[in-house]
Design an enzyme around this catalytic site. Structure first.
Site, PDB file in Angstrom:
ATOM      1  N   CYS A  92       0.864  -1.181   0.000  1.00  7.85           N
ATOM      2  CA  CYS A  92       0.000   0.000   0.000  1.00  7.85           C
ATOM      3  C   CYS A  92       0.904   1.236   0.000  1.00  7.85           C
ATOM      4  O   CYS A  92       1.923   1.277   0.676  1.00  7.85           O
ATOM      5  CB  CYS A  92      -0.928   0.094   1.193  1.00  7.85           C
ATOM      6  SG  CYS A  92      -2.137  -1.209   1.271  1.00  7.85           S
ATOM      7  N   ARG A 127       4.092  -0.482  -4.849  1.00  4.80           N
ATOM      8  CA  ARG A 127       3.794  -0.978  -3.503  1.00  4.80           C
ATOM      9  C   ARG A 127       2.486  -1.753  -3.442  1.00  4.80           C
ATOM     10  O   ARG A 127       2.175  -2.385  -2.429  1.00  4.80           O
ATOM     11  CB  ARG A 127       3.713   0.193  -2.520  1.00  4.80           C
ATOM     12  CG  ARG A 127       4.981   1.001  -2.439  1.00  4.80           C
ATOM     13  CD  ARG A 127       4.787   2.193  -1.548  1.00  4.80           C
ATOM     14  NE  ARG A 127       4.736   1.814  -0.168  1.00  4.80           N
ATOM     15  CZ  ARG A 127       5.776   1.779   0.656  1.00  4.80           C
ATOM     16  NH1 ARG A 127       6.951   2.141   0.210  1.00  4.80           N
ATOM     17  NH2 ARG A 127       5.656   1.416   1.894  1.00  4.80           N
ATOM     18  N   TRP A 141      -2.728  -2.717  -1.629  1.00  5.14           N
ATOM     19  CA  TRP A 141      -2.408  -4.146  -1.727  1.00  5.14           C
ATOM     20  C   TRP A 141      -3.269  -4.798  -0.651  1.00  5.14           C
ATOM     21  O   TRP A 141      -3.024  -4.641   0.537  1.00  5.14           O
ATOM     22  CB  TRP A 141      -0.921  -4.377  -1.453  1.00  5.14           C
ATOM     23  CG  TRP A 141      -0.478  -5.786  -1.701  1.00  5.14           C
ATOM     24  CD1 TRP A 141      -0.048  -6.322  -2.877  1.00  5.14           C
ATOM     25  CD2 TRP A 141      -0.407  -6.843  -0.731  1.00  5.14           C
ATOM     26  NE1 TRP A 141       0.278  -7.642  -2.697  1.00  5.14           N
ATOM     27  CE2 TRP A 141       0.066  -8.000  -1.399  1.00  5.14           C
ATOM     28  CE3 TRP A 141      -0.710  -6.948   0.626  1.00  5.14           C
ATOM     29  CZ2 TRP A 141       0.254  -9.213  -0.757  1.00  5.14           C
ATOM     30  CZ3 TRP A 141      -0.525  -8.168   1.263  1.00  5.14           C
ATOM     31  CH2 TRP A 141      -0.051  -9.282   0.566  1.00  5.14           C
ATOM     32  N   ASN A 144      -1.694   2.651   5.538  1.00  6.03           N
ATOM     33  CA  ASN A 144      -0.808   1.573   5.111  1.00  6.03           C
ATOM     34  C   ASN A 144      -0.425   0.810   6.373  1.00  6.03           C
ATOM     35  O   ASN A 144       0.115   1.409   7.303  1.00  6.03           O
ATOM     36  CB  ASN A 144       0.437   2.173   4.431  1.00  6.03           C
ATOM     37  CG  ASN A 144       1.542   1.155   4.233  1.00  6.03           C
ATOM     38  OD1 ASN A 144       1.272  -0.043   4.110  1.00  6.03           O
ATOM     39  ND2 ASN A 144       2.778   1.612   4.206  1.00  6.03           N
ATOM     40  N   GLY A 145      -0.720  -0.485   6.416  1.00  2.00           N
ATOM     41  CA  GLY A 145      -0.409  -1.283   7.608  1.00  2.00           C
ATOM     42  C   GLY A 145      -1.580  -2.195   7.936  1.00  2.00           C
ATOM     43  O   GLY A 145      -2.445  -2.442   7.096  1.00  2.00           O
ATOM     44  N   GLU A 184      17.343 -18.074  -6.544  1.00  3.61           N
ATOM     45  CA  GLU A 184      16.990 -16.741  -7.015  1.00  3.61           C
ATOM     46  C   GLU A 184      16.461 -16.795  -8.459  1.00  3.61           C
ATOM     47  O   GLU A 184      15.482 -16.122  -8.798  1.00  3.61           O
ATOM     48  CB  GLU A 184      18.220 -15.821  -6.891  1.00  3.61           C
ATOM     49  CG  GLU A 184      18.067 -14.421  -7.421  1.00  3.61           C
ATOM     50  CD  GLU A 184      16.924 -13.611  -6.803  1.00  3.61           C
ATOM     51  OE1 GLU A 184      16.328 -14.038  -5.813  1.00  3.61           O
ATOM     52  OE2 GLU A 184      16.618 -12.543  -7.353  1.00  3.61           O
ATOM     53  N   LYS A 186      12.711 -15.590  -9.617  1.00  2.72           N
ATOM     54  CA  LYS A 186      12.473 -14.587 -10.674  1.00  2.72           C
ATOM     55  C   LYS A 186      11.443 -15.115 -11.658  1.00  2.72           C
ATOM     56  O   LYS A 186      10.515 -14.405 -12.042  1.00  2.72           O
ATOM     57  CB  LYS A 186      13.757 -14.246 -11.444  1.00  2.72           C
ATOM     58  CG  LYS A 186      14.776 -13.402 -10.757  1.00  2.72           C
ATOM     59  CD  LYS A 186      14.368 -11.984 -10.477  1.00  2.72           C
ATOM     60  CE  LYS A 186      13.623 -11.866  -9.203  1.00  2.72           C
ATOM     61  NZ  LYS A 186      14.295 -11.666  -7.981  1.00  2.72           N
ATOM     62  N   GLU A 227       7.818 -15.340 -10.057  1.00  2.95           N
ATOM     63  CA  GLU A 227       7.061 -14.131  -9.713  1.00  2.95           C
ATOM     64  C   GLU A 227       6.623 -13.313 -10.915  1.00  2.95           C
ATOM     65  O   GLU A 227       5.612 -12.634 -10.839  1.00  2.95           O
ATOM     66  CB  GLU A 227       7.788 -13.267  -8.669  1.00  2.95           C
ATOM     67  CG  GLU A 227       9.134 -12.750  -9.033  1.00  2.95           C
ATOM     68  CD  GLU A 227       9.740 -11.915  -7.875  1.00  2.95           C
ATOM     69  OE1 GLU A 227      10.942 -11.694  -7.934  1.00  2.95           O
ATOM     70  OE2 GLU A 227       9.020 -11.481  -6.967  1.00  2.95           O
ATOM     71  N   HIS A 229      17.651 -37.297  -4.178  1.00  5.82           N
ATOM     72  CA  HIS A 229      16.915 -37.665  -2.959  1.00  5.82           C
ATOM     73  C   HIS A 229      15.419 -37.401  -3.095  1.00  5.82           C
ATOM     74  O   HIS A 229      14.715 -37.361  -2.090  1.00  5.82           O
ATOM     75  CB  HIS A 229      17.489 -36.911  -1.755  1.00  5.82           C
ATOM     76  CG  HIS A 229      18.931 -37.222  -1.521  1.00  5.82           C
ATOM     77  ND1 HIS A 229      19.366 -38.442  -1.044  1.00  5.82           N
ATOM     78  CD2 HIS A 229      20.054 -36.492  -1.749  1.00  5.82           C
ATOM     79  CE1 HIS A 229      20.686 -38.435  -0.967  1.00  5.82           C
ATOM     80  NE2 HIS A 229      21.121 -37.268  -1.391  1.00  5.82           N
ATOM     81  N   LYS A 273       6.141  -4.411  -3.878  1.00  6.60           N
ATOM     82  CA  LYS A 273       7.591  -4.252  -3.742  1.00  6.60           C
ATOM     83  C   LYS A 273       8.027  -4.195  -2.278  1.00  6.60           C
ATOM     84  O   LYS A 273       9.038  -4.766  -1.900  1.00  6.60           O
ATOM     85  CB  LYS A 273       7.992  -2.957  -4.464  1.00  6.60           C
ATOM     86  CG  LYS A 273       9.463  -2.698  -4.498  1.00  6.60           C
ATOM     87  CD  LYS A 273      10.121  -3.512  -5.575  1.00  6.60           C
ATOM     88  CE  LYS A 273      11.625  -3.350  -5.583  1.00  6.60           C
ATOM     89  NZ  LYS A 273      12.257  -4.525  -6.203  1.00  6.60           N
TER      90      LYS A 273
HETATM   91  O1  M6R Z   1      12.856  -5.036   0.462  1.00  4.28           O
HETATM   92  P1  M6R Z   1      13.309  -6.399   0.877  1.00  4.28           P
HETATM   93  O2  M6R Z   1      14.607  -6.758   0.275  1.00  4.28           O
HETATM   94  O3  M6R Z   1      13.310  -6.577   2.370  1.00  4.28           O
HETATM   95  O4  M6R Z   1      12.212  -7.359   0.286  1.00  4.28           O
HETATM   96  C1  M6R Z   1      12.250  -8.737   0.512  1.00  4.28           C
HETATM   97  C2  M6R Z   1      11.357  -9.472  -0.457  1.00  4.28           C
HETATM   98  O5  M6R Z   1      10.041  -9.065  -0.315  1.00  4.28           O
HETATM   99  C3  M6R Z   1      11.799  -9.262  -1.912  1.00  4.28           C
HETATM  100  O6  M6R Z   1      13.123  -9.611  -2.102  1.00  4.28           O
HETATM  101  C4  M6R Z   1      10.910 -10.086  -2.872  1.00  4.28           C
HETATM  102  O7  M6R Z   1      11.138 -11.434  -2.677  1.00  4.28           O
HETATM  103  C5  M6R Z   1      11.173  -9.661  -4.313  1.00  4.28           C
HETATM  104  N1  M6R Z   1       9.946  -9.469  -5.006  1.00  4.28           N
HETATM  105  C6  M6R Z   1      11.953 -10.643  -5.083  1.00  4.28           C
HETATM  106  O8  M6R Z   1      12.127 -10.289  -6.412  1.00  4.28           O
END
Ligand code: M6R
Length: 615
Positions: free
Chosen positions: A2, A27, A75, A101-102, A488, A492, A495, A511, A610
């Site tokens: 948010c 956000r 969000w 926001n929260g 990682e 990517k 998401e 395993h 984000k």
């Molecule tokens: O802002 P931060 O690095 O603390 O955020 C952590 C995760 O929310 C962030 O890395 C998320 O997994 C990304 N969307 C990955 O691309």
């Protein structure tokens, strides 16, 4: 998670709010809304499901007059994304509007009490409870809006950054925060408020970071008044200078922020490394370490805490610190650490890693670590965010604003800073010899050029992506330093393309996961020419002999892999501990192009935000 924005001044608020929301849209983008107070005091609320562009259209069809306003991009946490649940929420009389926001944790109890007193609710949100409570207090106590806001906040449990306006009060904007961020931009006869500084850039470079438990009453033509919510005593106001430019918030000719951010990495790593390695390449100098030498010398254990991509960087950090510093290292998801009753003391260092510096779980982990007496060090990107302000010391990664929801340049920045950190701590403790420092530091110095070289795989990856666009599942495999790179790469892809992908340590395959391999399950295997290369070759063969297609990421000049893997992508040869930096580039591009081929919105993938500022 948010985004909120607000304006009070002499210009039309609507345009400023819409532009601010667009900059905060990363956000959350389920729905958006705004409340404007006209110069004659009338209150107009506009809301719309979906992105800010929808709100822009809806508002344009209505009354948008007014030089005071608040706005929100959502969000969803409580209640589905629709017009009713969109913010701002208004009180029963329609006089008070609020954006939030929260999460209000005790909203159910408060809702029950208010309902018993005849208050009728329209939405399913936790936020509406707060605005109704403010009005209830104002009416029953016959107090001012700011007194009612403060009193209501004393009754609320949870996290909030809020902005409040009232019908008939075109000269007053009230904001407050606890655990969720809020920045105040101080202009000439105008004031901006926002969840982060991005909506403020271009208007003023003077900002106040509202602290936890603070509330600000911003009155047109008067100095800003900030008080502690709990004590009602005035707070000291510190004005900071913003060092961000508008160009950093634009796509710069690229189709998407994510692609811009991938291609920016040579430059961002330059910024990240600047001034941190001595010209002779023999020493790493990080002020956060220099200022706290004793802590690092006496440390008996280091624990890295983070979420998502930052957690993957932490896994790489663990190996780096173990290799160069000979200290036991643990890595924890911040969300698990915070409820795991961690055993910590003054000889513990907790390193929190976060791009945004606002992740709620990471912030909570920091608070616990501090309560237990550990020294907390932050690795963060956003200057002035909550995490760098909550930690004892730290290092910024300085990669500039990352706007694409999928983290790319922040990951390489984090790994770079963790490498520097491991070298700096290793030197302090005498655990690493000078030649090793020189070897790694020299390779780091040329890393921007190496990444530029690596990015030349772009066209090849574009072609490769077409072959795999319609795969339903993917495996990403790596060993040693590149097991986290595999995690990682898989994240990517998941998401932004919504393809199921799993990262695994390559040797764990046998395993269990190997049962998944068939001709429909491609594997991306990270196999640079390092100490584990011979081992990973047999893992590649295990996949191939079960009919799975293999894309191998190999060091330049490795032609042998061509005979085994279906596709080979070459990356420059670098010291083993730096291979995640180069290997992650083709993985970012592969995920990007597959998502684009599928027509997905790579910058704003579904369900994601984000900055994850809720639990
Ligand atoms: O802002 P931060 O690095 O603390 O955020 C952590 C995760 O929310 C962030 O890395 C998320 O997994 C990304 N969307 C990955 O691309």
């Amino acid at each position: 998670m948010c985004g909120i924005v607000g304006y009070i001044g002499s210009n039309g608020a609507c345009k400023i709010l819409i532009q601010g929301l667009k900059r905060l849209e990363y956000r959350g983008y389920d729905s958006a809304g705004m409340a404007l107070v006209g110069n004659d005091g009338r209150l107009n609320v506009h809301k719309s499901k979906g992105k800010v562009a929808n709100l822009e259209q809806t508002a344009a069809a209505g009354d948008t007059e007014g030089c005071l306003g608040i706005a929100h991009t959502r969000w969803a946490t409580h209640g589905e994304p629709n017009d009713i649940n969109a913010h701002p929420h208004v009180s029963q009389s329609g006089d008070i509007a609020l954006v939030h926001n929260g999460t209000i944790e005790n909203y159910a109890v408060l809702k029950k009490v208010l309902s018993d007193h005849g208050v009728e609710f329209k939405s399913e949100t936790d936020t509406e409870v707060l605005v109704q409570l403010i009005e209830y207090i104002k009416l029953t106590s016959n107090c001012t809006l700011s007194e009612a806001v403060r009193e209501a906040l004393l009754q609320v449990e949870g996290a909030y950054a809020i902005a409040v306006v009232e019908r008939g009060e075109p000269d007053t904007l009230i904001v407050a925060r606890k655990s969720s961020p809020l920045v105040i931009g101080v202009g000439d006869n105008e004031t901006f408020i926002a969840s982060d500084a991005t909506p403020i850039i271009g208007y003023t470079d003077k900002v106040i970071y509202l602290e936890n438990d603070e509330m600000a009453v911003i009155k047109r033509g008067e100095p800003i008044n900030i008080v502690s919510i709990s004590s009602n005593l005035p707070s000291k106001i510190d004005i900071h200078k913003l060092r961000l430019s508008l160009a950093q918030l634009e796509k710069g000719g690229y189709d998407t922020f994510m692609l811009k951010e991938i291609f920016e990495q040579p430059a961002t790593l330059c910024d990240c490394l600047r001034g941190r390695i001595t010209p002779d390449g023999r020493r790493v100098v990080l002020s956060g370490v220099e200022l706290n030498k004793q802590k690092f010398i006496e440390a008996e254990r280091i624990t890295l805490v983070a979420c998502g991509t930052s957690w993957h960087a932490a896994l790489i950090g663990k190996r780096l610190i173990q290799d160069f510093c000979q200290i036991p290292v643990e890595v924890e998801y911040a969300s698990e650490f915070r409820y795991g009753n961690p055993v910590l003391g003054p000889k513990d260092i907790v390193i929190s890693i976060s791009q945004s510096g606002e992740t709620a779980d990471t912030l909570a982990a920091i608070q616990i670590a501090k309560q237990k007496g550990a020294f907390v060090y932050g690795v963060c990107n956003v200057v002035g965010a909550s995490i760098p302000r909550a930690t004892d010391s730290g290092t910024y990664i300085h990669v500039g604003p990352e706007i694409g929801v999928a983290s790319t340049k922040a990951f390489t920045g984090q790994v770079t800073v963790l490498t520097l950190l491991a070298l700096a701590i290793g030197q302090l403790r005498g655990a690493i010899d000078e030649e090793k420092v020189y070897e790694i530091a020299s390779a780091l110095k040329t890393m921007p050029k190496t990444i530029e070289e690596t990015l030349k795989v772009d066209t090849e990856i574009q072609k490769l992506s077409r072959i795999f666009t319609y795969a339903h599942n993917f495996l990403y495999l790596g060993r040693g330093y590149n097991y986290p790179t595999a995690l990682e790469g898989a994240l990517k892809l998941k998401e932004i393309s919504y393809i199921h992908a799993e990262g695994y340590p390559a040797a764990e395959m046998k395993h269990g996961p190997i049962a998944l391999i068939d001709h429909e399950m491609p594997s991306v295997i990270i196999a640079p020419s390092d100490s584990l290369y011979d081992k990973i070759i047999s893992n590649v063969q295990q996949v191939k002999s079960r009919g799975g297609a293999v894309v191998a990421i190999v060091s330049k000049g490795n032609t042998a892999m061509n005979d085994i893997a279906d596709f080979c992508i070459e990356i420059p040869e670098v010291p083993e501990c730096l291979t995640p930096l180069v290997a992650s580039i083709p993985l970012q591009l592969l995920a990007y192009y597959i998502a684009v081929n599928k027509g997905k919105d790579v910058d704003q993938p579904r369900n994601l935000a984000k900055s994850v500022t809720v639990e």
